[in-house]
Design a protein around this motif. Structure first.
Motif, PDB file in Angstrom:
ATOM      1  N   SER A 111       0.916  -0.869  -0.105  1.00 43.20           N
ATOM      2  CA  SER A 111      -0.728   0.084   0.020  1.00 43.20           C
ATOM      3  C   SER A 111       0.613   0.911  -0.135  1.00 43.20           C
ATOM      4  CB  SER A 111      -0.962  -0.331   1.049  1.00 43.20           C
ATOM      5  OG  SER A 111      -1.911  -1.075   0.837  1.00 43.20           O
ATOM      6  N   ALA A 112       1.947   1.732   0.729  1.00 49.38           N
ATOM      7  CA  ALA A 112       2.931   2.472   1.131  1.00 49.38           C
ATOM      8  C   ALA A 112       3.653   2.158  -0.021  1.00 49.38           C
ATOM      9  CB  ALA A 112       3.484   2.065   2.177  1.00 49.38           C
ATOM     10  N   PHE A 113       3.993   1.514  -1.048  1.00 45.87           N
ATOM     11  CA  PHE A 113       4.556   1.364  -2.175  1.00 45.87           C
ATOM     12  C   PHE A 113       3.734   2.316  -3.362  1.00 45.87           C
ATOM     13  CE2 PHE A 113       6.657  -0.135  -5.738  1.00 45.87           C
ATOM     14  CZ  PHE A 113       8.354   0.766  -6.118  1.00 45.87           C
ATOM     15  N   ILE A 114       2.714   1.380  -3.250  1.00 44.85           N
ATOM     16  CA  ILE A 114       1.718   2.487  -4.502  1.00 44.85           C
ATOM     17  C   ILE A 114       1.466   3.881  -4.523  1.00 44.85           C
ATOM     18  CG2 ILE A 114       1.141   0.414  -5.154  1.00 44.85           C
ATOM     19  CD1 ILE A 114      -1.867   0.397  -4.094  1.00 44.85           C
ATOM     20  N   GLY A 115       1.032   4.044  -2.804  1.00 44.73           N
ATOM     21  CA  GLY A 115       0.662   5.117  -2.558  1.00 44.73           C
ATOM     22  C   GLY A 115       1.860   5.913  -2.605  1.00 44.73           C
ATOM     23  N   TYR A 153       8.444  -5.086  -9.975  1.00 42.57           N
ATOM     24  CA  TYR A 153       7.463  -3.612  -9.778  1.00 42.57           C
ATOM     25  C   TYR A 153       6.709  -3.513 -10.822  1.00 42.57           C
ATOM     26  CZ  TYR A 153       9.370   1.121 -10.781  1.00 42.57           C
ATOM     27  OH  TYR A 153       8.461   2.265 -10.980  1.00 42.57           O
ATOM     28  N   SER A 154       6.545  -4.255 -12.495  1.00 44.87           N
ATOM     29  CA  SER A 154       6.426  -3.687 -12.977  1.00 44.87           C
ATOM     30  C   SER A 154       4.547  -3.973 -12.490  1.00 44.87           C
ATOM     31  CB  SER A 154       6.084  -4.712 -14.703  1.00 44.87           C
ATOM     32  OG  SER A 154       5.906  -6.047 -14.069  1.00 44.87           O
ATOM     33  N   SER A 155       4.436  -5.160 -11.797  1.00 44.97           N
ATOM     34  CA  SER A 155       2.758  -4.778 -11.624  1.00 44.97           C
ATOM     35  C   SER A 155       2.591  -3.524 -10.265  1.00 44.97           C
ATOM     36  CB  SER A 155       2.731  -6.113 -10.554  1.00 44.97           C
ATOM     37  OG  SER A 155       2.276  -7.311 -11.056  1.00 44.97           O
ATOM     38  N   THR A 156       3.440  -3.373 -10.368  1.00 47.00           N
ATOM     39  CA  THR A 156       3.047  -1.622  -9.352  1.00 47.00           C
ATOM     40  C   THR A 156       2.492  -0.353  -9.850  1.00 47.00           C
ATOM     41  OG1 THR A 156       5.163  -0.690  -9.625  1.00 47.00           O
ATOM     42  CG2 THR A 156       4.745  -2.449  -7.601  1.00 47.00           C
ATOM     43  N   LEU A 157       3.208  -0.130 -11.082  1.00 47.48           N
ATOM     44  CA  LEU A 157       2.778   0.654 -12.161  1.00 47.48           C
ATOM     45  C   LEU A 157       1.683   1.027 -12.601  1.00 47.48           C
ATOM     46  CD1 LEU A 157       5.561   0.396 -14.922  1.00 47.48           C
ATOM     47  CD2 LEU A 157       5.209   1.817 -12.620  1.00 47.48           C
ATOM     48  N   LEU A 158       0.076   0.673 -12.779  1.00 45.67           N
ATOM     49  CA  LEU A 158      -0.916   0.407 -13.492  1.00 45.67           C
ATOM     50  C   LEU A 158      -1.259   0.781 -11.944  1.00 45.67           C
ATOM     51  CD1 LEU A 158      -2.199  -1.619 -16.296  1.00 45.67           C
ATOM     52  CD2 LEU A 158      -1.287   0.393 -16.459  1.00 45.67           C
ATOM     53  N   PRO A 187      -0.730  15.706   3.492  1.00 47.34           N
ATOM     54  CA  PRO A 187      -2.495  15.315   3.308  1.00 47.34           C
ATOM     55  C   PRO A 187      -2.655  13.631   2.310  1.00 47.34           C
ATOM     56  CG  PRO A 187      -2.627  17.395   4.282  1.00 47.34           C
ATOM     57  CD  PRO A 187      -0.880  16.781   3.953  1.00 47.34           C
ATOM     58  N   LEU A 188      -2.538  14.790   1.271  1.00 48.41           N
ATOM     59  CA  LEU A 188      -2.922  13.877  -0.226  1.00 48.41           C
ATOM     60  C   LEU A 188      -2.491  12.881  -0.001  1.00 48.41           C
ATOM     61  CD1 LEU A 188      -4.258  14.609  -2.744  1.00 48.41           C
ATOM     62  CD2 LEU A 188      -2.641  14.988  -3.595  1.00 48.41           C
ATOM     63  N   ALA A 189      -1.023  12.886   0.079  1.00 45.25           N
ATOM     64  CA  ALA A 189      -0.515  10.918   0.953  1.00 45.25           C
ATOM     65  C   ALA A 189      -1.032  10.151   1.532  1.00 45.25           C
ATOM     66  CB  ALA A 189       0.552  11.588   1.075  1.00 45.25           C
ATOM     67  N   VAL A 190      -1.585  11.054   2.175  1.00 44.48           N
ATOM     68  CA  VAL A 190      -2.319  10.201   3.292  1.00 44.48           C
ATOM     69  C   VAL A 190      -3.781   9.305   2.617  1.00 44.48           C
ATOM     70  CG1 VAL A 190      -3.297   9.451   5.585  1.00 44.48           C
ATOM     71  CG2 VAL A 190      -1.150  10.821   5.811  1.00 44.48           C
ATOM     72  N   SER A 191      -4.541  10.345   1.844  1.00 43.43           N
ATOM     73  CA  SER A 191      -5.561  10.280   1.379  1.00 43.43           C
ATOM     74  C   SER A 191      -5.333   9.363   0.651  1.00 43.43           C
ATOM     75  CB  SER A 191      -6.588  11.303   1.046  1.00 43.43           C
ATOM     76  OG  SER A 191      -5.681  12.438  -0.248  1.00 43.43           O
ATOM     77  N   ILE A 192      -4.035   9.245  -0.302  1.00 44.56           N
ATOM     78  CA  ILE A 192      -4.097   7.979  -1.405  1.00 44.56           C
ATOM     79  C   ILE A 192      -3.996   6.826  -0.690  1.00 44.56           C
ATOM     80  CG2 ILE A 192      -2.394   7.830  -3.115  1.00 44.56           C
ATOM     81  CD1 ILE A 192      -1.834  10.054  -4.034  1.00 44.56           C
ATOM     82  N   MET A 193      -2.975   6.896   0.413  1.00 43.53           N
ATOM     83  CA  MET A 193      -2.880   5.392   1.239  1.00 43.53           C
ATOM     84  C   MET A 193      -4.480   4.533   1.709  1.00 43.53           C
ATOM     85  SD  MET A 193       0.815   5.518   3.097  1.00 43.53           S
ATOM     86  CE  MET A 193       0.913   4.097   3.724  1.00 43.53           C
ATOM     87  N   THR A 194      -5.144   5.516   2.253  1.00 42.06           N
ATOM     88  CA  THR A 194      -6.434   5.439   2.395  1.00 42.06           C
ATOM     89  C   THR A 194      -7.075   4.760   0.840  1.00 42.06           C
ATOM     90  OG1 THR A 194      -7.251   7.404   2.216  1.00 42.06           O
ATOM     91  CG2 THR A 194      -6.591   6.312   4.964  1.00 42.06           C
ATOM     92  N   GLY A 195      -7.583   5.985  -0.011  1.00 42.93           N
ATOM     93  CA  GLY A 195      -8.280   5.500  -1.686  1.00 42.93           C
ATOM     94  C   GLY A 195      -7.586   4.300  -1.830  1.00 42.93           C
ATOM     95  N   THR A 196      -6.333   3.617  -1.332  1.00 40.54           N
ATOM     96  CA  THR A 196      -6.931   2.488  -2.145  1.00 40.54           C
ATOM     97  C   THR A 196      -7.464   0.979  -2.097  1.00 40.54           C
ATOM     98  OG1 THR A 196      -5.292   2.000  -0.750  1.00 40.54           O
ATOM     99  CG2 THR A 196      -4.154   3.371  -2.422  1.00 40.54           C
ATOM    100  N   LEU A 197      -8.697   1.638  -1.465  1.00 35.84           N
ATOM    101  CA  LEU A 197      -9.214   0.232  -1.117  1.00 35.84           C
ATOM    102  C   LEU A 197     -10.292  -0.433  -2.565  1.00 35.84           C
ATOM    103  CD1 LEU A 197     -11.440   1.956   1.708  1.00 35.84           C
ATOM    104  CD2 LEU A 197      -9.342   0.532   1.897  1.00 35.84           C
TER     105      LEU A 197
END
Length: 309
Positions: A97-101, A169-174, A236-246
């Motif tokens: 979650s942290a990586f893709i965020g 790593y390629s799986s993280t791009l999309l 806050p945008l960084a955290v909102s991205i991590m919480t918005g990865t559901l």
């Protein structure tokens, strides 16, 4: 400074306590229990499980026990996976979650800055209108729509990147690109409006009147001053991205915290839902606190009491 920090930490703890309390009692309002499965559990087995996890006790007792354990750093055990602590589940899942965020934040911030700066410097031109249109579309269309489009065109049609799963790593791009659309749009709109406001300031007119080159005025005065408020937004945008990865994690089968949160809601795993909620809340509060401190150093007009000088 010391008084300000203590005051802010006090407010942070109070805010976190309110979030914990509200989340706990909202959990109690949900119908059913984590062990509601009449096809697999007999009544006697259900009684044993409820007693084991303390679900047969009054809600007030459960709340007091939970707060007591929380003060000792204990988030409890998962009801779904026997023997697994919530803390270990969070630590196991936070990596993807942290990586893709964070990757989405970097991609979105870079593209957004470029679009915003070009849009402001070419105000009322075709580039400006195009950038504004892209920003509006990026903020209006949900990220899961972009995720589906990326899967179809980039993953299925062009076969450039994996459609889903976590296989390198390629799986993280999309998933990162899908998440970055909102960041790009937000940053582009913000930096554009900030630059247009700075360009109209008296000190910019004075700098030009002194004979400074236009490039120096733009880089040293306009962009530099316009970037300072962006700092307050990125945290806050960084955290909102991590919480918005559901949804994004579910679409791309990413084994992250968002997917675990979704699975826990489906089976009413109270302790995991509470643990992840507290973790994200604490992270958000901490990031806002750090951003405020950084901002007070970057902008001398802000004093340590958080007020304009």
């Amino acid at each position: 400074m010391k008084r300000y920090l203590l005051q802010r930490i006090g407010f942070m703890l109070i805010t976190l306590f309110i979030i914990v309390t509200a989340t706990f009692f909202l959990m109690q309002l949900l119908p059913g229990t984590p062990f509601t499965n009449p096809e697999k559990l007999t009544d006697s087995q259900l009684v044993i499980l409820n007693a084991k996890y303390g679900l047969d006790q009054p809600v007030a007792i459960q709340y007091i026990k939970y707060i007591g354990n929380l003060l000792q750093g204990d988030l409890g055990y998962s009801f779904q996976y026997e023997g697994r602590t919530v803390t270990s589940m969070i630590s196991d899942r936070i990596g993807p979650s942290a990586f893709i965020g964070l990757q989405a934040l970097v991609i979105g911030a870079i593209i957004g800055l470029v679009l915003g700066i070009v849009s402001a410097l070419r105000h009322n031109s075709i580039l400006d209108y195009g950038s504004v249109t892209l920003a509006v579309l990026g903020m209006s269309i949900p990220s899961f729509v972009f995720a589906a489009l990326l899967q179809y065109y980039v993953g299925v049609k062009l076969e450039w990147l994996p459609v889903a799963l976590w296989e390198g790593y390629s799986s993280t791009l999309l998933p990162s690109i899908a998440l970055s659309v909102t960041v790009t749009a937000t940053v582009a709109r913000f930096i554009r409006s900030e630059m247009l406001e700075v360009i109209g300031q008296d000190y910019i007119i004075t700098a030009r009147a002194k004979g400074l080159k236009e490039q120096q005025v733009i880089v040293k005065h306009v962009i530099r001053n316009a970037l300072i408020p962006v700092v307050t937004m990125l945290g806050p945008l960084a955290v909102s991205i991590m919480t918005g990865t559901l949804v994004i994690e579910k679409i791309f089968a990413v084994p992250g915290l968002g997917e675990q949160f979704t699975l826990s809601i489906l089976v009413l795993d109270y302790s995991v839902i509470m643990g992840i909620t507290i973790f994200y809340s604490a992270l958000f509060i901490f990031v806002v606190f750090v951003v405020d401190i950084i901002y007070s150093f970057l902008d001398p007009r802000i004093n340590y009491k958080g007020e304009s000088a």
